[in-house]
Design a protein around this motif. Structure first.
Motif, PDB file in Angstrom:
ATOM      1  N   VAL A  37      -7.394   2.342  11.287  1.00  0.00           N
ATOM      2  CA  VAL A  37      -7.684   0.923  11.060  1.00  0.00           C
ATOM      3  C   VAL A  37      -7.409   0.459   9.629  1.00  0.00           C
ATOM      4  O   VAL A  37      -7.312  -0.741   9.383  1.00  0.00           O
ATOM      5  N   GLU A  38      -7.305   1.410   8.683  1.00  0.00           N
ATOM      6  CA  GLU A  38      -6.982   0.998   7.314  1.00  0.00           C
ATOM      7  C   GLU A  38      -5.948   1.939   6.695  1.00  0.00           C
ATOM      8  O   GLU A  38      -6.205   2.608   5.690  1.00  0.00           O
ATOM      9  N   PRO A  39      -4.770   1.997   7.306  1.00  0.00           N
ATOM     10  CA  PRO A  39      -3.758   2.969   6.870  1.00  0.00           C
ATOM     11  C   PRO A  39      -3.275   2.723   5.445  1.00  0.00           C
ATOM     12  O   PRO A  39      -2.763   3.652   4.810  1.00  0.00           O
ATOM     13  N   GLY A  40      -3.450   1.508   4.948  1.00  0.00           N
ATOM     14  CA  GLY A  40      -2.955   1.185   3.613  1.00  0.00           C
ATOM     15  C   GLY A  40      -3.921   1.536   2.493  1.00  0.00           C
ATOM     16  O   GLY A  40      -3.653   1.219   1.333  1.00  0.00           O
ATOM     17  N   ASN A  41      -5.047   2.184   2.803  1.00  0.00           N
ATOM     18  CA  ASN A  41      -6.038   2.508   1.783  1.00  0.00           C
ATOM     19  C   ASN A  41      -5.723   3.880   1.181  1.00  0.00           C
ATOM     20  O   ASN A  41      -5.991   4.919   1.780  1.00  0.00           O
ATOM     21  N   ALA A  42      -5.165   3.875  -0.029  1.00  0.00           N
ATOM     22  CA  ALA A  42      -4.717   5.131  -0.666  1.00  0.00           C
ATOM     23  C   ALA A  42      -5.886   6.075  -0.915  1.00  0.00           C
ATOM     24  O   ALA A  42      -5.753   7.301  -0.778  1.00  0.00           O
ATOM     25  N   ALA A  43      -7.054   5.525  -1.274  1.00  0.00           N
ATOM     26  CA  ALA A  43      -8.226   6.372  -1.524  1.00  0.00           C
ATOM     27  C   ALA A  43      -8.659   7.067  -0.230  1.00  0.00           C
ATOM     28  O   ALA A  43      -9.086   8.226  -0.245  1.00  0.00           O
ATOM     29  N   LEU A  44      -8.514   6.360   0.883  1.00  0.00           N
ATOM     30  CA  LEU A  44      -8.861   6.945   2.187  1.00  0.00           C
ATOM     31  C   LEU A  44      -7.878   8.061   2.565  1.00  0.00           C
ATOM     32  O   LEU A  44      -8.292   9.124   3.043  1.00  0.00           O
ATOM     33  N   VAL A  45      -6.609   7.828   2.323  1.00  0.00           N
ATOM     34  CA  VAL A  45      -5.594   8.848   2.630  1.00  0.00           C
ATOM     35  C   VAL A  45      -5.884  10.117   1.839  1.00  0.00           C
ATOM     36  O   VAL A  45      -5.897  11.235   2.384  1.00  0.00           O
ATOM     37  N   ALA A  46      -6.185   9.944   0.557  1.00  0.00           N
ATOM     38  CA  ALA A  46      -6.472  11.096  -0.301  1.00  0.00           C
ATOM     39  C   ALA A  46      -7.742  11.807   0.167  1.00  0.00           C
ATOM     40  O   ALA A  46      -7.790  13.043   0.240  1.00  0.00           O
ATOM     41  N   ARG A  47      -8.758  11.016   0.498  1.00  0.00           N
ATOM     42  CA  ARG A  47     -10.025  11.627   0.918  1.00  0.00           C
ATOM     43  C   ARG A  47      -9.853  12.408   2.213  1.00  0.00           C
ATOM     44  O   ARG A  47     -10.437  13.486   2.386  1.00  0.00           O
TER      45      ARG A  47
END
Ligand code: ZN
Ligand code: FE
Length: 255
Positions: free
Chosen positions: A184-194
């Motif tokens: 739902v939030e593929p553009g969140n870089a912090a989420l990708v890293a986490r």
């Protein structure tokens, strides 16, 4: 001296927590997912169980209340408005109450949504919150009894705590939560890293709990209905936050 927290696995994906105040030598079990591991943890630490702090009535949170009370004679604290469903309850707490635990004080928040009688315990002097099944690492509790609006209000209370607040949530659901969050939030870089860090931790069998309010605010989709990327993905650009939260929760139920 500060609150000491000892975390250990229980059942299939629960965590047990012992919270110990060395100043007055009191120890609480935060919820009672499973009698055996809680007694083993107490033995390992050499602590005597004096309190149970219940967050909500579900069996994986109160199932060992009576057995532990019989063995230890401990005081059971729980939600006033759910007292009928908290086995062995002695002390009833409502929103805004303060509970004196040894030399420390817990602020009690009512955080309904997962159940109608869910509470959280916040030790502000320690930057520690025990949130049960309301807020998870990258997730939030399923809405068994409350409405999405109710849950969103509850999460906003927790979001308002300082970023450095250490959040002890009751289940290890993080890896599957991360898959949904990325959808739902593929553009969140912090989420990708986490999510990469989470995969690495789980590959080594390590816990992803506790988390912090700051980390959740940056990466947890249920705290981020204001994110333009999330709004766009769920087809609600510019919508009000309750609607975006509601749609996000619905999508998680069907993920
Ligand atoms: Zn629950
Ligand atoms: Fe649970």
């Amino acid at each position: 001296m500060a609150l000491q927290v000892y975390q250990f696995p229980c059942r299939s994906d629960n965590y047990g927590f012992l919270a110990h105040d060395p100043t007055l030598n009191v120890t609480a079990s935060i919820d009672t997912p499973e009698e055996g591991p809680i007694n083993t943890a107490l033995e390992e630490k050499g602590w005597r169980l004096t309190h149970i702090l219940n967050t909500h009535h579900h069996g994986d949170h109160t199932g060992a209340n009576i057995a532990l009370k019989e063995r230890w004679g401990c005081t059971i604290v729980g939600a006033a408005n759910d007292a009928d469903r908290i086995p062995g309850i002695d002390v009833r707490m409502a929103d805004g109450d303060k509970y004196q635990f040894g030399s420390l004080i817990a602020d009690v928040f009512e955080v309904p949504g997962h159940t109608t009688g869910h509470i959280a315990y916040y030790f502000s002097s320690e930057d520690i919150a025990f949130v049960g099944d309301t807020l998870f690492a990258l997730g939030c509790g399923r809405l068994f009894e409350g409405t999405p609006e109710m849950m969103w209000n509850s999460l906003q209370k927790l979001m308002a705590l300082p970023d450095e607040t250490i959040v002890y949530c009751a289940h290890e659901y993080t890896q599957s939560n991360a898959q949904f969050a990325l959808s739902v939030e593929p553009g969140n870089a912090a989420l990708v890293a986490r999510s990469q860090e989470i995969d690495a931790l789980r590959a080594e069998g390590k816990p992803t709990v506790p988390t912090t309010i700051g980390l959740e605010r940056a990466t947890n989709p249920f705290l981020r209905p204001m994110s333009e990327n999330l709004q766009e993905t769920v087809g609600l650009s510019g919508a009000d936050l309750v609607s975006v939260f509601t749609e996000t929760r619905l999508r998680k139920d069907n993920f």
